[in-house]
Design a protein around this motif. Structure first.
Motif, short mmCIF file in Angstrom:
data_model
loop_
_atom_site.label_atom_id
_atom_site.label_comp_id
_atom_site.label_asym_id
_atom_site.label_seq_id
_atom_site.Cartn_x
_atom_site.Cartn_y
_atom_site.Cartn_z
N SER A 289 57.83 56.68 77.13
CA SER A 289 56.47 56.59 77.62
C SER A 289 56.50 56.48 79.14
O SER A 289 57.34 55.77 79.70
N SER B 107 47.50 60.94 68.76
CA SER B 107 47.83 61.23 70.15
C SER B 107 48.66 62.52 70.15
O SER B 107 48.99 63.04 69.09
N THR C 113 42.22 48.23 72.96
CA THR C 113 43.23 47.94 73.96
C THR C 113 42.60 47.20 75.13
O THR C 113 43.25 46.42 75.81
N GLU D 97 62.40 57.80 72.01
CA GLU D 97 60.98 57.75 72.33
C GLU D 97 60.83 57.38 73.80
O GLU D 97 61.66 56.64 74.33
N ARG E 99 53.52 49.63 60.63
CA ARG E 99 52.11 49.85 60.91
C ARG E 99 51.23 49.99 59.68
O ARG E 99 50.32 49.21 59.50
N GLU F 227 62.15 48.56 72.36
CA GLU F 227 61.03 49.22 71.66
C GLU F 227 59.84 49.30 72.59
O GLU F 227 59.76 48.59 73.58
N LYS G 245 53.04 48.94 70.88
CA LYS G 245 52.14 49.89 70.22
C LYS G 245 50.95 49.19 69.61
O LYS G 245 51.03 48.03 69.23
N THR G 246 49.86 49.93 69.45
CA THR G 246 48.72 49.42 68.69
C THR G 246 49.09 49.50 67.21
O THR G 246 50.06 50.14 66.83
N GLY H 298 49.71 52.80 65.87
CA GLY H 298 50.89 53.54 66.30
C GLY H 298 50.75 54.19 67.66
O GLY H 298 51.61 54.94 68.08
N LYS H 299 49.64 53.92 68.35
CA LYS H 299 49.51 54.45 69.71
C LYS H 299 50.28 53.56 70.67
O LYS H 299 50.21 52.33 70.57
N ILE H 300 50.97 54.17 71.62
CA ILE H 300 51.71 53.38 72.60
C ILE H 300 50.72 52.71 73.54
O ILE H 300 49.78 53.35 74.04
N THR I 2 54.19 58.78 66.89
CA THR I 2 55.24 57.76 66.94
C THR I 2 55.80 57.47 65.54
O THR I 2 57.00 57.23 65.37
#
Lengths: 570, 570
Positions: free
Chosen positions: B489, B331, B220, B487, B108, B549, B552-553, B556-558, B306
């Protein structure tokens, strides 16, 4: 904390009106019409955050009195709110002055526990706090009360005589924190008046340039002069002080500096911003101070050089086993003093108001203790949140600088000029002080090649000896290195050949008093000998007088005016 | 510092135009007509003070590349000045946008050394820095360049393709710091253009509400949205960040967070305010990061949860022998992550932008490690220099809150509302975001009795399961405690009976991948079993999917939107 303090905290019970309601809301009423992304800077915010985030942390301890008090942030915030409502009930309007007269001992600082209240409570009522120096005479206090137009006067029971006949309403504090104390009754009436509207019943100030604290100079000459700080300047200076001195929620600040001295250097707010604890003392003596330095976890205190000299030379002085930061300002410290503090484990943070600070340089670690102390005695560079401090030539025809223009002196460590600055500082009400759109400090200084400033004198204290400018401070710095000298002050004395020559007034260390008894002439010769190896001829003292103590202002500044009066009679 | 960095510093030679003249003056031209006691807040002041006070301290190191560069504060300040003049020479006017496109790796963050230049150089030209995320597509970049009206584009040599055909002038950097690099030629042209007028040739900005940094959301959904920070908001947030994270001249900050993410959380300026050193990395990988954490004296870094998860789980992870502060925001972190960081000797400083911070409470010292981690995972209270953060009911007819009115949820740790705040924050250009004259964050949270805020979800991520509000974050918190989960979500998936039910997407820890290979149904049963002991029935995941995996943006945002798209196809 000492055991007795811990026991005191356990057993102390605040007045019922000091106890906040369950789940209080720490939110002022927002002013209408403000853009959402602007929040006017106001140091009152700090105590609201502290009470919200650390309600149970000790905010204020007042231990060494018959009736000790201990307030958590939750309780203290409630008392501040009560004070605000009491002031409003008493007719205080936004912009009005709230005078506070708190005692100080023959030594100098003496802080009753309710003094920090006023610095927050007045702001919560959108009024201006006006702390008055009790060393002033009754006519001087009357002048200040009149000049400031104080609407209400909070006065310590020991100083009621200073306000007898005052037109404004007087509220007396017995400094007990107990029911029956008139100050406590005043706070309680505020709580009742609020009808539990809480902070939401108080309007936030929408103008960050509104006044915060009106202090008066201690007036060595003429009338005391008022200096008004703004909410914005107080906020920024307090944040900078907390940052520069690395205060945090584990810090404990000891009130040695009088709070009436330049808004307590903004520490009433800096401490709260950092969520730290403050200890106030009614009797400020070296045994008390050292007891707290050694046993109460004190990490920070402020003091003028003369207070720090007394502190390191007190019989109670010991080496500290935890880090303590001593903020030194008010006048220029000697390198000798800096070194003595360091030997005790006290880290000097040497500032010139919130204008400059001495920033420790990595390269100084290679220097000898003495050399390093000399570097640390310089006033240094501009402070956090402040703008550049400059050293400029005096505007005068004979050096070709027109009035209103500022011209830097060379950064050569030699050329003497005046320290000027600008920025978020206190608007002072004299025209001269703002020439060239900069604040003129009246401090004479040299500018070193590394950009650090070193004060050599107050402009009125320079000695012109055989056409040379002799810095009374530089002379004092060298004389202070003599092992028998506790404190020294140097002033000009007229001289038939050289125009002026330096005269030194010396206080001997206690262990040296006996040795030099009835041999002051011998001591004078000894000190002159010491000076000759260190100073140019024109700067060596021509006369040396041993005195039991030096005359000082209530803020600990040596009264050179009085020394000059003595000299004039010689 | 590692030996190779020290050797690099010794051998590196900045371009001749990066070397300041003897005794430079760090003073901008004062704007006319400003009152002497007001100095407009501007984070550009910090680098001028740093260069004046600590000229020889390392400001910026860019070590892990073929052409490493190392700049002291004196040299770096000169380069910033050169950039300002080069921008002015190129026609940049006050208020103009200066776009900068710097790379970021598939992981990232990836920071070329010249990116911090732009955050200061643009301000020195009174322009607005516009950092652009390189993960965006070419049409998105074109949209931003057009929308921002960028006058000039500084672009990394790896990303020239994104700006082909751009109308604005393009300056390419090869990230070498050596003569012949077009960016260096640009800076050198600025130095020549200045004709050695230095800082005095640059006008200070008189309006502290002028723009500082224009960032765009990573989009997003829909077009990227621009957020403009002001000089005043950037100044106050940077000072608060330096204070809250206790940065000082001995600190070293490692750039893991991309600087294009919300003005690098104001750290480009916070680091400089504290006179600290920053390390930029072109290849941000866990081996590089751990090398610097262990060997370069790094004391501070920022990262979204993340990134921090990857960091503590990297094979290179070791226990640190010196204190490191990890600023976590972007986040909400899980309590599990907070605990893992602490075990490595990393102190989490958990913030929600410069709005809230988790303030460690003395009483937490008595808690178990797990309980304490849970307390530290809450978002906490209002940040230094910020105003109160509140949790309010959504305005809606069915709960009786009229539009435009804010009503607090009870502080019961249960009722879910939206986090709102106001103050010296970034004016965002949507109407909805400012309802009731407060900034609406879109974060759903509960308010605990101690006044601390705990985010339960983004407003769009809540799962309505059998009429109950299930917080996807709370579910993730519990699932993250499973020993095999790296990890996780959780998103809503339509359910015929309950309306919605949670579906969990899980990345396994590397050591567990083999064990559960071809047994994902077994793992799902195992994880559901784990959940049943910890969550109410309606919050237990109905479905579990093991994935290699998570999408993610670039910050690092999911990307839950992508997970929802997957779910929609099921």
């Amino acid at each position: 904390m000492t055991d007795s303090v811990l026991a005191g905290i356990q057993s102390f019970c605040p007045t019922p009106e000091s106890v906040p309601p369950p789940a209080p809301l720490y939110r002022l009423k927002h002013p209408e019409g403000l853009s959402v992304h602007i929040h006017p800077l106001n140091p009152l915010d700090f105590v609201l955050r502290a009470a919200q985030i650390y309600p149970d942390n000790l905010a204020l301890a007042h231990p060494d009195v018959e009736s000790p008090v201990y307030y958590t942030y939750a309780v203290w915030a409630q008392r501040i709110q009560n004070l605000a409502y009491a002031l409003i009930q008493a007719g205080v309007q936004p912009g009005d002055r709230v005078a506070i007269i708190a005692p100080n001992s023959s030594m100098r600082a003496l802080t009753p526990h309710y003094l920090p209240d006023a610095h927050h409570g007045a702001l919560a009522a959108r009024a201006i706090v006006t702390p008055i120096n009790t060393r002033l005479t009754r006519p001087e206090v009357e002048y200040i009360l009149d000049h400031s137009g104080a609407k209400i006067i909070l006065v310590d029971y020991e100083f009621v005589h200073l306000v007898q006949g005052a037109k404004a309403r007087v509220v007396v504090s017995k400094d007990t924190g107990r029911p029956g104390d008139p100050y406590e009754e005043f706070l309680s009436s505020g709580r009742r008046f609020s009808q539990e509207k809480g902070w939401q019943g108080l309007q936030a100030e929408s103008n960050e340039d509104a006044g915060a604290c009106l202090c008066y100079t201690s007036g060595t000459t003429g009338r005391p002069k008022g200096v008004l700080t703004t909410l914005r300047s107080s906020y920024l200076a307090a944040v900078a002080n907390a940052f520069e001195t690395r205060m945090n929620p584990d810090s404990t600040y000891l009130w040695i500096l009088p709070m009436f001295h330049a808004a307590g250097w903004t520490y009433p707010w800096a401490i709260t911003f950092a969520f730290a604890t403050q200890i106030t003392l009614r009797t400020v003596s070296y045994p008390h101070i050292w007891n707290h330095l050694l046993n109460s976890g004190v990490t920070h205190y402020c003091g003028a050089p003369t207070v720090q000299i007394g502190l390191v030379n007190a019989p109670e002085a010991r080496n500290l086993d935890h880090p303590v930061s001593a903020i030194i300002a008010g006048s220029a410290p000697t390198a000798h003093l800096i070194g003595e503090l360091e030997k005790r484990g006290i880290q000097p943070v040497h500032t010139l108001g919130p204008f400059t600070r001495n920033y420790f340089q990595p390269s100084w670690r290679q220097l000898s203790h003495d050399e390093r102390s000399k570097m640390r005695a310089r006033q240094g560079h501009s402070f956090a949140t402040a703008q550049e401090a400059r050293v400029v030539y005096a505007a005068a025809e004979d050096n070709g600088v027109p009035s209103g223009e500022l011209r830097d002196v060379p950064k050569d460590g030699k050329t003497i000029g005046e320290v000027v600055t600008r920025g978020n500082i206190d608007p002072e009400a004299t025209r001269r002080a703002f020439e060239g759109n900069h604040f003129h400090s009246g401090d004479l200084a040299v500018w070193h090649p590394d950009g650090s400033i070193a004060i050599v004198d107050r402009s009125k204290d320079i000695i012109i000896s055989g056409g040379e400018n002799a810095s009374s401070l530089a002379i004092e710095q060298e004389l202070a290195e003599h092992p028998d000298v506790l404190e020294v002050s140097v002033v000009a004395r007229p001289h038939p050949k050289w125009g002026e020559r330096p005269m030194a007034f010396v206080v001997l260390r206690s262990e040296a008093i006996q040795r030099w008894a009835r041999k002051h002439a011998e001591f004078a010769a000894n000190l002159k000998q010491h000076a000759r190896g260190r100073l140019p001829g024109f700067a060596c003292p021509e006369w040396v007088e041993v005195v039991p103590e030096l005359p000082k202002t209530s803020t600990g500044k040596i009264l050179k005016t009085q020394l000059r009066k003595l000299v004039a009679k010689l």
